[in-house]
Design a protein around this motif. Sequence first.
Motif, PDB file in Angstrom:
ATOM      1  N   THR B  44      53.665  49.525  66.691  1.00  0.00           N
ATOM      2  CA  THR B  44      54.070  48.330  65.669  1.00  0.00           C
ATOM      3  C   THR B  44      53.642  47.045  66.347  1.00  0.00           C
ATOM      4  O   THR B  44      53.030  46.084  65.640  1.00  0.00           O
ATOM      5  CB  THR B  44      55.490  48.289  65.384  1.00  0.00           C
ATOM      6  OG1 THR B  44      55.751  49.531  64.694  1.00  0.00           O
ATOM      7  CG2 THR B  44      55.910  47.024  64.496  1.00  0.00           C
ATOM      8  N   ASP B 158      52.016  50.473  58.359  1.00  0.00           N
ATOM      9  CA  ASP B 158      52.759  50.986  59.530  1.00  0.00           C
ATOM     10  C   ASP B 158      53.701  52.058  58.994  1.00  0.00           C
ATOM     11  O   ASP B 158      54.686  51.829  58.178  1.00  0.00           O
ATOM     12  CB  ASP B 158      53.698  49.817  60.166  1.00  0.00           C
ATOM     13  CG  ASP B 158      54.408  50.248  61.323  1.00  0.00           C
ATOM     14  OD1 ASP B 158      54.134  51.297  61.731  1.00  0.00           O
ATOM     15  OD2 ASP B 158      55.008  49.328  61.943  1.00  0.00           O
ATOM     16  N   GLU B 159      53.566  53.303  59.225  1.00  0.00           N
ATOM     17  CA  GLU B 159      54.485  54.511  58.927  1.00  0.00           C
ATOM     18  C   GLU B 159      54.669  54.676  57.607  1.00  0.00           C
ATOM     19  O   GLU B 159      55.751  54.399  56.772  1.00  0.00           O
ATOM     20  CB  GLU B 159      55.538  54.493  59.585  1.00  0.00           C
ATOM     21  CG  GLU B 159      55.398  54.630  61.211  1.00  0.00           C
ATOM     22  CD  GLU B 159      56.698  54.836  61.777  1.00  0.00           C
ATOM     23  OE1 GLU B 159      57.667  55.832  61.205  1.00  0.00           O
ATOM     24  OE2 GLU B 159      57.071  54.402  62.884  1.00  0.00           O
TER      25      GLU B 159
END
Lengths: 237, 237, 238, 238, 257
Positions: B44, B158-159
């Motif tokens: 991240t 991000d995810e």
Amino acid sequence: MQAAITTKKLSKVFGTRKAVDNISLEVPQGAFLSIFGPNGAGKTTLLRMLSTLSRPTSGTAKLMGIDLKEDADKAREHIGLISHNSMLYPDLTAEQNLLLYAQLYGVQNPHERVMEMLEAVELKHRRLDVVRTFSRGMTQRLSIARALINDPDVVFLDEPYSGLDPHAVEIFDELIASQREGRTFVMVSHDLQKGFDMCTHALVLARGKEVAFGPKEEFEFGAFSLLYRETVGMGVS
Amino acid sequence: MQAAITTKKLSKVFGTRKAVDNISLEVPQGAFLSIFGPNGAGKTTLLRMLSTLSRPTSGTAKLMGIDLKEDADKAREHIGLISHNSMLYPDLTAEQNLLLYAQLYGVQNPHERVMEMLEAVELKHRRLDVVRTFSRGMTQRLSIARALINDPDVVFLDEPYSGLDPHAVEIFDELIASQREGRTFVMVSHDLQKGFDMCTHALVLARGKEVAFGPKEEFEFGAFSLLYRETVGMGVS
Amino acid sequence: MSVVLKTPSTFQQYKTLLRKDLEQEFRTKEMITSMGIYALLVLVVFGAALGQTTQALDLLQVSGGLLWTLIVFTSLLGLNRSFNHEKEQGCLEGILLVPLDRSVIFLAKATSNILFLLAVEVITVPLFYFFFLTAVTPGESFWLLVLPLLVGTIGMAGIGTLLSTITVNTRGKDVMLAVLFVPIIFPLLFACASATTAIIVGAEGAMDVFYPALLLAAGYDVIMLLLSWVLYDFVISA
Amino acid sequence: MSVVLKTPSTFQQYKTLLRKDLEQEFRTKEMITSMGIYALLVLVVFGAALGQTTQALDLLQVSGGLLWTLIVFTSLLGLNRSFNHEKEQGCLEGILLVPLDRSVIFLAKATSNILFLLAVEVITVPLFYFFFLTAVTPGESFWLLVLPLLVGTIGMAGIGTLLSTITVNTRGKDVMLAVLFVPIIFPLLFACASATTAIIVGAEGAMDVFYPALLLAAGYDVIMLLLSWVLYDFVISA
Amino acid sequence: MANAKKSHALPEGGQWPDAIAFWAVLAGAVLTTIGFLMAFLYAGPVNGASVDGMPEMIGGQMVSSKLLLSQKIFYFHMPVAIVSFGALAFAGYYSVRFLMTKNQRYDTCAKVAMEISLIFVVCTMITGDLWTRFEWGVWWTWDPRLTTYLILMLIIIAYFVLRGFIDEPERRSIYSAVVSIIALVDVPICLMITRMIPSSIHPVVLREGGMTGDMGMTVGVCMIGMILLGFGMYRLRFRQVRLAQRVQALKDELEEN
Ligand code: HEM
Ligand SMILES: Nc1ncnc2c1ncn2[C@@H]1O[C@H](COP(=O)(O)OP(=O)(O)OP(=O)(O)O)[C@@H](O)[C@H]1O
Ligand SMILES: Nc1ncnc2c1ncn2[C@@H]1O[C@H](COP(=O)(O)OP(=O)(O)OP(=O)(O)O)[C@@H](O)[C@H]1O
Ligand SMILES: [Mg+2]
Ligand SMILES: [Mg+2]
């Protein structure tokens, strides 16, 4: 042997929305029930009712033969719950957190029991650290220890894998496997493969209603998978 | 052709902890980079630096040839980001939200562009509803529309799959597929299979350091999978 | 090891829950520092507001009201935070999963709120005296001040515990708590302020105001605490 | 459709951001209702506190201070919420991703805070007058009150926007904001309260106090706003 | 069990009181109008003083005509105040019923009763305040009665703000029921405060010896009128809310199938 969970026409209405609609189940002791369904199907709501955190609008639910409406406190002695939240106080140490719950439950040798659980989740060396400083995986492990501290007969798991990295998943799987003996598990999961592999019973929900329920033997994975896809394809209610 | 992303010895230090440590990458335009790594590896953090939301402690990063340190605002025109957060105002309608971003970016026909994007994510009929009332899947779709409204050249994810049910995942996959033409994607994921299938380039991080990086052809899935397992097995840093 | 459960007594559970709050505070000192600092700030603002007067103002007359305004604002802040802690990681649900009488939760939380508020008062009341009352001569039975302080604190913490359990689940919790707390606490505030003013001014017949006001406050406490206790089960299970 | 981007002017972006805040408020009415009700509550608490006095109190003398205390508390509440909105779903980061000058964000947010605070004042100041000043006769150039109100509101909203950007990322945001805000705002508060009191009392030579105080407040505003504007880039990118 | 069943059945439509609701409002309006006329034409001024533009001597005090006229406000002020308390009491009763049965219907009852009481509270404030203006020459004083009543109004407003700030229906009804029960504690305090605190300047009729027959008659007519008005408004509003809920429920049911 008495069933671990029995529900009869269990319903929960929020305003005018039926989140759980007439669910009747019977789950024997020692079973592993996996619950599947699309977002908003009512899985969490069902779990919360079964773990006495929320009251059914109508219908009855029994846990180890105890009616949840009549004697919730007695039933609570048998319940362990792992939800999205760790339910741990970030400003207390790992040990203080477990001790708090052990004493509230009235575990007889609280200190020994806490040590035992800390060892089981491989966190004994970090017991004096404040939970706030724990990584997500460590917190999750401690959360498992918390849920099992009163040696519950029925353990509820709400999407326990979300956000864990594969190693954390492995550790978690091992822990669950080592605890299955004699316990009943109920798990909500979006991962069909995993949930189906682990279970002895399966339940598919959609819009609060039961789409399929039964012991695993009744289902063949291919067909079940198809049914599940179809159900999920119905979309968010 | 110019590379979409170039980093040289990129590092980010929080206090004494090196969250990202000396990462040098070069990702060509049109590529799909998947980033893997255990919890706390710095994925991240890396994404936030590349999308100009956080400043590197040392090293340089270029996006479409623009140095992020020198001309962040110019680079921002090329960037789209989908993070855990929807970045949508819950009390505004879907349309108002998109319009806000379209106008901030200076899209020339903001109203038409908003309609076009709403159609693309199949939310046109709900455009006058407040985002607060959207289900998670609907919010995620709108969030995709938001990220793509300025027709960015580089999209960071991000995810993006966490918490979605299989149907929502399908819809999301289709959308990404339809947008890949000419765009560069960078995605963080814990799902090795999926991340590997989609990518053209792969990066494995551990404790902030690069463990492996290269175009997909250089890796064989079995070996890569092993490497990944090993890395993740190093545990939470 | 086999696990033996023996349902602990209500009092033991109460102690366990209370100890948890104290341990937490002992580690972070968050509640007391933040309430203390806030109280100090409110004091300063009041000082500035009243310092405006060109003529000497009869500070004794307003001091009771000022003191209680200060306490109300400070306790608002403390109450807000005390349940935020419980919500942070879903801890409250963890406690609710344990077989225990819901009113124990209420009693433990109310007790810890009372203790924190009293601790803050131990610091702020002397400060208040220092800022506002050293220039004037308060009545001689000044020490009786502790009575309304005690009664008021107990009532505020009690009702406040119920109300903050409600508002922690609503949008815009901080305002909602203020909106509910201030009017509901008002009779208590009023009685305590009367009693305090009577004491501080110390005029003749002060006791004729003091005792009835104190009695009123105590009565309000009793009714409200009982009501909160009864209603708590509904609120916390909602 | 091909997408054509044309970097909009700073002023257009400012308008877009400001409109967003207004649209949001228009839909929920959350800021204005909650600030309005809170202000009313503070009014009532003050009224009750001062109503304690058995002798008639010279309300005119303290009214300036009271009014400003009221405004400080209310703006504290509003500032706290205004950035909570931006944080809720990571919206602030969404805005930061857009190529725009950071000070535009500051200006837009400060403007919306000023507007909300003014809207609340439009309701509360008449209420304040109604509750405290109808029984007495305020000075005749009473309407000049709007000047310190305007200057004070602008300053508070400006500095408050900077400070709440800082505190929204800290633990215990509400106290942190109060701890920073009250001391920093203090000179402004003091000057405005002086000016207001002078106007309300309306004694001879009131204007000799009023204008210098107002000038002081305005000077403080200018310096602080410039400073906030310059520093904002650092704060928001942190 | 029977209750639980009823609670998620469709919200019912009209019931018998709805038939008379409209007439109650009408009768209330008529009676109040009559009361208004009586106040000026029938009921004599205090102690038989005459309104002729000249100050009168009453009980050793000079009283101006303006004051004598403003006394007429009393005939509306007190009934409105009483009805506001009554509506609050009903709201409290329904809240208790709701907590006992969890039947959504009682929540609606309590909410509507609260709405009615808010209307009457505002009317009390307005009439009282007009009076304050004439009698004491100020718009507001921090008299205990005035203050406690203002607080009561704030609690009622808080009740509605609370409802607005909770999205989940079940929670909303439980929390608001609890708040309205707590609010009820303020009612006796508000009622008693004029008797408890002798320094209060708000008058107490019962303490000061009561009214003459014609005044009592007028008050009675106004009182009955106001009660009818309150009841009728309550039923009309209740029916409207209930029907809206019914439509919503039917819609949801259609959508589901
Ligand atoms: C905003 C101002 C006022 C409010 C909120 C208010 C409120 C009330 C309320 C709630 C009652 C009914 C409760 C009871 O009977 O004790 C009442 C009754 C009454 N009010 Fe007021 N009042 C106000 C101003 C006044 C004023 C200025 C007067 C006269 C000077 C007045 C005279 C009366 C009288 C005579 C009664 C009947 C009292 C009794 O039977 O005990 N009120 N008022
Ligand atoms: N407290 C509540 N108040 C009102 N409606 C609720 C509440 N909780 C859940 N619902 C609604 O009930 C339905 C079921 O929600 P639930 O959380 O049980 O879904 P779920 O199956 O757990 O979904 P997910 O996979 O997204 O977790 C949803 O439509 C939701 O909107
Ligand atoms: N704002 C911060 N302040 C201090 N340390 C931070 C901060 N953000 C991240 N870190 C630390 O930097 C490291 C990398 O964090 P990062 O969030 O990038 O991990 P990640 O790879 O995204 O992990 P995950 O898979 O859990 O999302 C972690 O050790 C984390 O504790
Ligand atoms: Mg769920
Ligand atoms: Mg991450």
